[in-house]
Design a protein around this motif. Structure first.
Motif, PDB file in Angstrom:
ATOM      1  N   ALA A  23       0.717  -1.175  -0.056  1.00  0.00           N
ATOM      2  CA  ALA A  23       0.131   0.110   0.067  1.00  0.00           C
ATOM      3  C   ALA A  23       0.811   1.240  -0.071  1.00  0.00           C
ATOM      4  O   ALA A  23       1.958   1.176   0.510  1.00  0.00           O
ATOM      5  N   SER A  24       0.538   2.221  -0.469  1.00  0.00           N
ATOM      6  CA  SER A  24       1.274   3.418  -0.672  1.00  0.00           C
ATOM      7  C   SER A  24       0.912   4.259   0.493  1.00  0.00           C
ATOM      8  O   SER A  24      -0.309   4.900   0.811  1.00  0.00           O
ATOM      9  N   VAL A  25       1.815   5.145   0.890  1.00  0.00           N
ATOM     10  CA  VAL A  25       1.570   6.174   1.928  1.00  0.00           C
ATOM     11  C   VAL A  25       2.424   7.315   1.479  1.00  0.00           C
ATOM     12  O   VAL A  25       3.774   7.281   1.209  1.00  0.00           O
ATOM     13  N   MET A  26       1.821   8.488   1.137  1.00  0.00           N
ATOM     14  CA  MET A  26       2.585   9.615   0.733  1.00  0.00           C
ATOM     15  C   MET A  26       2.374  11.104   1.493  1.00  0.00           C
ATOM     16  O   MET A  26       1.210  10.804   2.202  1.00  0.00           O
TER      17      MET A  26
ATOM     18  N   VAL B  77      -1.525  10.360   2.796  1.00  0.00           N
ATOM     19  CA  VAL B  77      -2.437  10.102   1.717  1.00  0.00           C
ATOM     20  C   VAL B  77      -2.126   8.251   1.908  1.00  0.00           C
ATOM     21  O   VAL B  77      -1.114   7.989   1.478  1.00  0.00           O
ATOM     22  N   TYR B  78      -3.052   7.520   2.202  1.00  0.00           N
ATOM     23  CA  TYR B  78      -2.923   6.225   2.219  1.00  0.00           C
ATOM     24  C   TYR B  78      -3.723   5.603   0.908  1.00  0.00           C
ATOM     25  O   TYR B  78      -5.027   5.809   0.944  1.00  0.00           O
ATOM     26  N   SER B  79      -3.213   4.752   0.081  1.00  0.00           N
ATOM     27  CA  SER B  79      -4.095   4.459  -1.047  1.00  0.00           C
ATOM     28  C   SER B  79      -3.460   3.012  -1.548  1.00  0.00           C
ATOM     29  O   SER B  79      -2.216   2.722  -1.374  1.00  0.00           O
ATOM     30  N   PHE B  80      -4.206   2.117  -1.930  1.00  0.00           N
ATOM     31  CA  PHE B  80      -4.076   0.821  -2.649  1.00  0.00           C
ATOM     32  C   PHE B  80      -5.000   0.510  -3.434  1.00  0.00           C
ATOM     33  O   PHE B  80      -6.130   0.987  -3.455  1.00  0.00           O
ATOM     34  N   ILE B  81      -4.721  -0.061  -4.493  1.00  0.00           N
ATOM     35  CA  ILE B  81      -5.453  -0.273  -5.826  1.00  0.00           C
ATOM     36  C   ILE B  81      -6.828  -1.203  -5.070  1.00  0.00           C
ATOM     37  O   ILE B  81      -6.626  -2.070  -4.675  1.00  0.00           O
TER      38      ILE B  81
ATOM     39  N   SER C 171       6.252   6.168   0.828  1.00  0.00           N
ATOM     40  CA  SER C 171       6.780   4.781   1.293  1.00  0.00           C
ATOM     41  C   SER C 171       5.759   4.000   1.133  1.00  0.00           C
ATOM     42  O   SER C 171       4.752   3.928   0.516  1.00  0.00           O
ATOM     43  N   ILE C 172       5.762   2.567   1.241  1.00  0.00           N
ATOM     44  CA  ILE C 172       5.312   1.374   0.814  1.00  0.00           C
ATOM     45  C   ILE C 172       5.209   0.574   2.143  1.00  0.00           C
ATOM     46  O   ILE C 172       6.220   0.425   2.538  1.00  0.00           O
ATOM     47  N   THR C 173       4.150   0.075   2.296  1.00  0.00           N
ATOM     48  CA  THR C 173       4.002  -0.938   3.399  1.00  0.00           C
ATOM     49  C   THR C 173       4.594  -2.131   3.022  1.00  0.00           C
ATOM     50  O   THR C 173       4.697  -2.505   1.815  1.00  0.00           O
TER      51      THR C 173
END
Lengths: 499, 1004
Positions: B41-44, B72-76, B52-54
């Motif tokens: 998951a992406s953390v920006m 901002v936390y995101s994941f497809i 950063s990436i989990t």
């Protein structure tokens, strides 16, 4: 710093690729097998275009099949053996939209367009000397003669015979220029078509070479056509003089009795072949050509009627018995019993080879479709002279030319009594000599004789018409739907529009 | 171990980038529904490049600039979240499933877009939806999935193609197929084989294994597709192949075993007893008319044709010609990589036996997709596909060698393919050759090799500016051979023949794109792209043939005694393009987009070589307006409008040139003839699209889209038939205009969602009205059985109108029509009086799909129905087959049993009379079938083994499933499969199959 190097490299590569594609002619592409007509500038080029015209003759919609089979199957000497090919023609079931191959109509017009384009090419060629000039004129002459032949063929299939009403009924459009693609030409009368045909031939004959050239038209071929046209037109005196000119002055002699049977399988033709369509092992009409339809091992559906077989068999000494492979026409389901005329056996396939192939399976010399199709030959010239003479009451002349054919077939069968030299006798000889060459149907109809198929003809469909009167509307083919959908021509009587 | 080291490195890297000693935050990102951690998951940090990436455990660590920053936390597939740090040092986040994919990033033209902010009309299909269906190419699996898209699987032959129409038929004579773009590169599509009779069977898309596809986006309107300009009039299908990702390498193994047969009965013929009975009846009726000749006798005729029950019983020709075809597929793939280098590798074997003996398709494929970050700003990548397919082909169409044609027409139950002594029968009772013998002796095959290579360089000096150069080299080589044994009927004249064809398609493209993407003040978001592209395509052919082979075992052209012909060509086409697009959105509420593209193509006339295509679109997220916040049931409401133009090129490379062709000979000399008439004004077909759409999400569980579209095409390319007396055949011109207007409704619902059980549904329905607006001089064009007329649909049938059977006497009847082809009310018994009239259209009134997906614990059941209402099909064989006794050489269809026998009968078919009944089988609307249908397109039951069980073996996932395609069909007609070509012409294509498949997927 490393990045700058990458950036520069990136732009250089991109720029190169982009730049390469940005040249002016990047979007100009040309095909590999074709060229603009502007490139046709020399004699050799014009010759290739003329070859393209002869290529049309090889089309199954024209002399390689339909011109022969679709007319012969409507008469009493040839028929189709079963459903599948030409059955709609044999059974007179054709209409503007069904059971009729509209290639029979469209292909000669494509040929006419093609030869019309040759005239402007020839005019634009710069010839360097007299010899070249003669060649250019000869090319022009061939184009004219081909145009005449195509118009004549169309007119006799799609218009009423000249002899019926002096050519006053509708014929086909006379096309002497390369038409605008959206043109919708109306029909000219039969008389107008004949007038154009004769005009073209008169103009062509002096331009054409008089040398023998089997696969192409020469002055003698043009004269043979002219004689034939005059005969159809009942201009008997002109037909006679033109035919005699070819016979007496031309470099051709009737093939001998001994050479007769196997000359049909000789790709070099015979001593009497004036113009034949040449097919060879890599360039031919294929399984649906008249050769394929005559081949017992092929589709083989174009067969002789029992009437014709009986007629030829009635004189056992007649050499023409030998070009019938089987002389009975019987079982519909067993193709080996169907009578065939061996005029299209394939190059090198003599009768002996064909018999051996059918009886013991030994191989043929070649594919049967590799076979020439005669368009003009000296035998027809003799018969034109005989018929024209007898119609003018010139019995002695008629007898002379009739016997040339009769004695060649059977030396002891010559006609001696003047009273025996009648139109019927000549038509009978024409029938025996020119069978399976596309003449019989027209010979009957232009002479106002009904087509009579007797019951002994093995018919495979119970609805086969047995008697067709010479003025039945179906004698004339319908103008096909593909023409009427775009060009509202007058349809022939009896057919309902484009139905 | 590796992971922790990696995260450490990441951490240091991030630390290096920060300008000051910033604020470090850590935490775990999990999935809200399952509670499991989300790796990758992406953390920006919002508004910066700090990211950063989990890791495998969902753990992340990030150093922001200061305490007030927003993360901002995101994941497809998940709804993004933005959280202010607010002086926390540990923030754990649970991401919600993004049920309707609003947050999802879609692949669109020249970039990506969030579904939520996209102003155009596009639909996405994810890999999971199609990768269980064992088809040779992915388009076959798209049927029914997408509103507005008609997918017609007209042929069931392995390796064959599919007709796809996006929002109707846009063109008379040029292609109606959409543009296919793979990984950003437009590719060759369609049939690559020599033309055999019938529908194309050499679908070049079948070189691409379905398992390599990550997702598919279908671009339907101008806003979506105009960027592809001159080839996009029929829509665009974007395909993205799988890519690597950072992390431990994940492997996936799939194995499939399936069994296929024809989905329904097609052109079924009567059995032996009925065959004899019907012929007898027609002969007896013939005698009763009094027209029979005196010596006509029924028994003699039957015997003469061998129409008796054979000693060994009747023959079922289906047994000799068709079988249950087996499909097998095995794929192994690996996804993985580091922070810098990421890869996706796959290899697979696909083998599909056709239902007809001696037909089949085998594919071997291997793929390498690699990306590599050379430095902070520079990334390179390479996608390589090597695919080899080997196809055994049976003829389709009316070829005598098409087993399906034979069994429907030429094969009678009263005889079999073998004589009593076991040898082959040579000729059948129908007069045709024995298809079984011909099939056994001869063959046709095609071997195709494709190497598709796409490489890119991406340079990103700043986070808002990207330069990307994509270059591709696609090489397709197709070798076909067509062999006939000297013993066979087809090869007898030539004493055996062999034809060899080699075709190559070589396509080179370059696309150089610059993207500017920046958000100002968190409010204004601007995205601008500009690109230059160039493409060249070469089509090369070399063919040769030989005749006279020594025996039936030697099948090489080298052994042929007569070299029969040699031919070939080397032709090409090229295109140059410039394009640009601007997207602007304000506060994620108002979106505006505009694009322009200029294409130049070598296929067009000199005067019309360049054209521009543009689009303008906008969207308004009503649900973001303050006033809408009170309506809490509405989660999302977006209104969008787009208008734009795109085009279609002429199909040929050189249609605008005046040409003389030199490919013929006469007497071994070169013969030249006119092959093309010049048209310097030959230009594109121009397509103007208007699209209005509403996207709405309600109650968090219902999502719907309603769209209205209008597609107006003008300057339509017509291969205009000229009058035969002109002698020129046909020529291409731009005349004519056509409209496609319609609406689409698409609904997705989550009906029930608990911890263990979920149930969701989809429903889509499309209605398209196709109409010709203008023709040359308002003149009707009659083309075979169709009429092209202003005001009518393109595929309008034009035939004499069948009025049925007269119950009093069993005779056929037709309607009388007026000049324009409409009924006057009168009926006639004479075919000659029945002029052609308008007989309906092939286009359905509406079509769509209904799907359901249920899952309980590890089980999942998904099924999809397709339906179509109002379309018509032309049963071409009817004219010959439904002949009521007039033909003896055709087999008798089952539908002939419903025939008139005595006065008062109301029957489908007229009285049978030997020789025919008043032309009853003449071409008419008698053979137009109403083709409404409902089909269970796909049903899949799958089971995921519980993680607890398999994790012990270090396996992530095991799924087993059973899947059935086309297993149940209801159709209004029982003559043939309801899925036919889009123009409604049912011919002799190999019928569609139903397939039962067992599959296994293992992820480890």
């Amino acid at each position: 710093m490393r990045n700058i190097k990458y950036i520069v490299k990136l732009f250089v590569i991109t720029g190169l690729i982009a730049g390469q594609s940005c040249t002016e002619d990047f979007l100009d592409e040309f095909p590999s097998n074709s060229q603009s007509p502007d490139n046709i500038t020399t004699i050799a080029d014009a010759q290739m275009v003329l070859n393209g015209a002869y290529d049309f003759f090889q089309d199954n919609n024209y002399y390689n099949c339909n011109m022969i089979t679709e007319n012969d199957c409507r008469a009493d000497d040839m028929q189709t053996a079963e459903y599948g090919r030409k059955d709609g023609i044999y059974l007179y079931r054709y209409t503007a939209s069904a059971e009729f191959d509209d290639g029979t109509w469209s292909l000669p017009f494509a040929l006419i367009r093609h030869v019309n384009s040759i005239f402007s090419f020839v005019e634009n060629i710069e010839t360097i000397n007299e010899a070249e000039e003669a060649v250019a004129l000869d090319i022009k002459g061939q184009a004219l003669a081909i145009r005449a032949l195509a118009h004549f063929d169309l007119c006799r299939m799609f218009g009423r015979q000249y002899s019926h009403d002096k050519g006053t009924s509708p014929g086909v459009p006379v096309v002497t220029t390369v038409l605008n693609p959206y043109a919708k030409e109306p029909r000219n009368t039969v008389a107008e078509v004949y007038a154009q045909v004769i005009k073209d031939l008169d103009e062509a004959i002096p331009l054409l070479s008089t040398d023998i050239r089997l696969g192409k038209i020469n002055a003698w071929a043009a004269k043979t056509l002219l004689a034939r046209v005059y005969l159809y037109q009942e201009e008997n005196v002109k037909a006679y003089t033109t035919a005699v000119d070819v016979y007496e002055n031309g470099p051709y002699t009737l093939m001998s009795r001994d050479a007769y049977v196997d000359s049909w399988s000789n790709s070099g033709g015979s001593s009497e072949a004036i113009f034949s369509v040449l097919n060879n092992a890599s360039d031919y009409g294929g399984g649906s050509s008249v050769a394929g339809l005559s081949d017992p091992g092929g589709f083989g559906q174009f067969i002789a009627t029992q009437d014709l077989i009986d007629l030829i068999r009635s004189d056992p000494g007649d050499i023409r018995n030998e070009i019938l492979y089987v002389d009975q026409v019987s079982d519909p389901v067993d193709p080996t019993t169907w009578g065939r005329v061996l005029k299209y056996p394939g190059n090198g396939n003599t009768k002996a080879i064909i018999v051996a192939n059918q009886e013991t399976g030994s191989p043929l010399a070649t594919v049967p479709y590799d076979c020439n199709v005669p368009v003009f030959r000296l035998s027809e010239v003799c018969l034109i002279a005989a018929e024209a003479a007898v119609k003018e009451g010139e019995v002695a002349n008629a007898k002379k030319y009739l016997n040339a054919i009769v004695e060649r077939a059977n030396p002891s069968a010559s006609v001696s009594a003047n009273a025996d030299v009648t139109l019927d006798r000549i038509l009978k000889e024409r029938r025996k000599e020119l069978v399976a060459e596309g003449h019989r149907f027209f010979d009957l109809v232009r002479n106002k004789r009904d087509i009579v198929r007797s019951n002994s003809t093995r018919i495979f469909d119970i609805t086969t018409p047995l008697t067709i009167k010479w003025d039945d509307f179906r004698i004339i083919f319908p103008i096909p739907k593909s023409e009427l959908n775009i060009n509202p021509m007058v349809q022939n009587d009896g057919y309902i529009g484009a139905n | 171990m590796k992971q922790t080291a990696l995260s450490l490195l990441l951490f240091l890297f991030c630390a290096q980038l920060s300008f000051a000693q910033g604020k470090t935050v850590t935490g775990v990102v999990t999935s809200a529904s399952t509670g499991t951690p989300i790796p990758g998951a992406s953390v920006m940090v919002k508004g910066t490049t700090i990211g950063s990436i989990t890791n495998m455990d969902g753990f992340y660590s990030i150093t922001a600039n200061n305490e007030n920053d927003i993360l901002v936390y995101s994941f497809i597939g998940m709804a993004s979240q933005e959280l202010a740090i607010n002086q926390r040092t540990v923030i754990d986040v649970a991401l919600e499933e993004d049920a309707f994919g609003l947050e999802e990033v879609m692949i669109v033209a020249y970039g990506t877009a969030k579904k939520a902010s996209f102003t155009g009309s596009a639909a996405t299909v994810k890999a999971e939806k199609i990768n269980k269906i064992p088809v040779s190419s992915f388009e076959k699996a798209l049927a029914g999935s997408i509103a507005g898209v008609q997918v017609s699987n007209a042929s069931g032959q392995p390796g064959s193609g599919t007709e796809i129409r996006i929002r109707g038929i846009g063109s008379f004579s040029a292609s109606n197929e959409p543009l296919y773009v793979i990984d950003g590169v437009p590719v060759t599509s369609g049939d690559i084989h020599n033309s055999y009779s019938g529908a194309p069977v050499g679908n070049v898309m079948s070189t691409i294994p379905v398992g390599d596809i990550e997702n598919i986006t279908v671009l339907k309107d101008a806003a979506a597709a105009s960027l592809y300009g001159s080839r996009a009039a029929n829509g665009v299908i974007l395909i993205t192949t799988k890519h690597g990702r950072e992390g431990v390498t994940k492997y996936s193994f799939k194995s499939v075993y399936g069994v296929s047969e024809f989905a329904v009965d097609n052109y079924k013929t009567v059995n032996g007893d009925d065959f004899l009975m019907l012929h007898r009846e027609s002969m007896e009726n013939y005698l009763a008319t009094g027209n029979a000749p005196a010596d006509f006798d029924v028994d003699t005729t039957m015997l003469g044709r061998d129409w008796v029950k054979p000693e060994e019983g009747y023959t079922d020709w289906y047994e000799h010609l068709f079988r249950k075809g087996i499909t097998q597929n095995a794929e192994l793939s690996a996804t993985g990589g580091s922070e810098k280098t990421q890869f996706y590798l796959s290899g697979g074997v696909f083998d599909q036996e056709g239902v007809a003996y001696k037909s089949g398709f085998t594919r071997y494929s291997g793929r390498v997709n690699v990306t590599h970050k050379m430095s902070k700003m520079l990334k390179v990548g390479l996608n390589i596909l090597n695919s080899y397919t080997d196809q055994m082909i049976v003829d389709a169409g009316s070829s005598y060698y098409n087993p399906f044609y034979s069994v429907s027409r030429n094969c009678f139950p009263t005889e079999g393919p073998y004589l009593p002594d076991g040898t082959y029968r040579l000729t059948l009772q129908s007069g045709y050759r024995n298809i079984v013998r011909e099939r056994d002796l001869n063959y046709q095959d095609a071997k195709l090799f494709r190497s598709m290579n796409t490489g890119f360089i991406e340079f990103k000096p700043f986070d808002f500016l990207t330069f990307r150069s994509t270059n591709s080299f696609d090489w397709i080589n197709n070798d076909e051979s067509n062999y006939a044994s000297p013993l066979s009927r087809s090869g007898s004249a030539e004493q055996g023949y062999i034809y060899l064809y080699n075709r190559k398609r070589i396509t080179k493209t370059t696309s150089n794109l610059v993207t500017f993407d920046k958000t100002f003040n968190d409010i204004h978001h601007l995205n601008i792209i500009a690109a230059q592209e160039a493409e060249t395509k070469r089509a090369i052919r070399f063919n040769g043939s030989g005749y006279v082979l020594p025996n039936e075992s030697i099948r090489s052209i080298g052994a042929a005694a007569i070299p029969h012909s040699v031919g070939g060509y080397d032709d090409g086409t090229s295109m140059l393009s410039f394009l640009s697009r601007l997207n602007y959105d304000f506060r994620n509420k108002y979106y505006v987009s505009t694009s322009i593209r200029r294409d130049g193509s070598s296929k067009l006339g000199i005067e019309e070589r360049w054209a521009s295509f543009w689009s303008v679109s906008g969207a308004w997220r009503l649900s973001s307006e303050d006033v809408m916040q009170t309506l809490s049931v509405i989660d999302d409401l977006k209104l969008r409008v787009s208008y734009g133009t795109n085009g279609t090129l002429p199909p040929g490379y050189y249609d605008h040139l005046a040409l003389y062709s030199y490919s013929s000979t006469y007497d071994n000399q070169i013969a030249a003839s006119e092959s093309s008439i010049s048209n310097p004004f030959l230009t594109w077909e121009k397509n103007a699209n208007l699209n209005v759409g509403i996207d709405i999400t309600l109650f968090k569980n219902i999502s719907a889209t309603v769209e209205y579209f209008q597609r107006h095409t003008r300057d339509l390319l017509m291969d205009l038939y000229l009058a035969p007396s002109v002698g020129a055949g046909r020529t291409w011109v731009n005349i004519g205009e056509m409209d496609n207007t319609g609406w689409e409704f698409d609904l997705r619902t989550t009906n029930l969602s608990t911890n263990d059980f979920t149930w969701s549904s989809t429903f889509s329905i499309t209605s398209i009205d196709n109409k010709i607006v203008k023709l040359n001089n308002n003149e009707d064009i009659i083309s075979d059985i169709y009429i092209r007329r202003e005001g009518e649909a393109y595929n309008t049938f034009f035939l004499p109108l069948w009025a049925g059977v007269n119950p009093a006497n069993g005779a056929p009847e037709w309607y009388v029509v007026d000049e324009d082809g409409y009924k006057t009310g009168e009926i006639t018994g004479s075919y000659a009086e029945a002029k052609p009239g308008v007989a309906g259209t092939a286009d359905p009134d509406f079509f769509g799909s209904l799907g359901n997906n249920l899952s309980y614990k590890g089980f999942n059941l998904a099924f999809l129905f397709n339906f179509s209402v109002g379309g018509k099909t032309w049963y071409d064989s009817g004219e010959k087959s439904l002949n009521d006794g007039s033909q003896v050489k055709y087999a008798i269809p089952v539908s002939q049993l419903d025939r008139w026998q005595k006065p008062g009968d109301v029957a489908l078919n007229p009285q049978r009379i030997w020789g025919g009944n008043n032309g009853s089988s003449s071409e008419s609307s008698r053979f137009i079938l109403d083709n409404d249908y409902l089909r269970l397109k796909d049903i899949t039951l799958s089971y995921n083994l519980p993680k607890s069980l398999i994790n012990k073996a270090s396996i992530n996932m095991i799924t087993v499933y059973v899947q059935a395609s086309n297993y149940w069909t209801w159709a209004q007609q029982d003559i043939c499969d309801p899925e036919q070509r889009v123009n409604g012409f049912a011919y002799f294509e190999m019928p569609n199959n139903k397939t039962l498949t067992f599959g296994l997927e293992i992820g480890f």
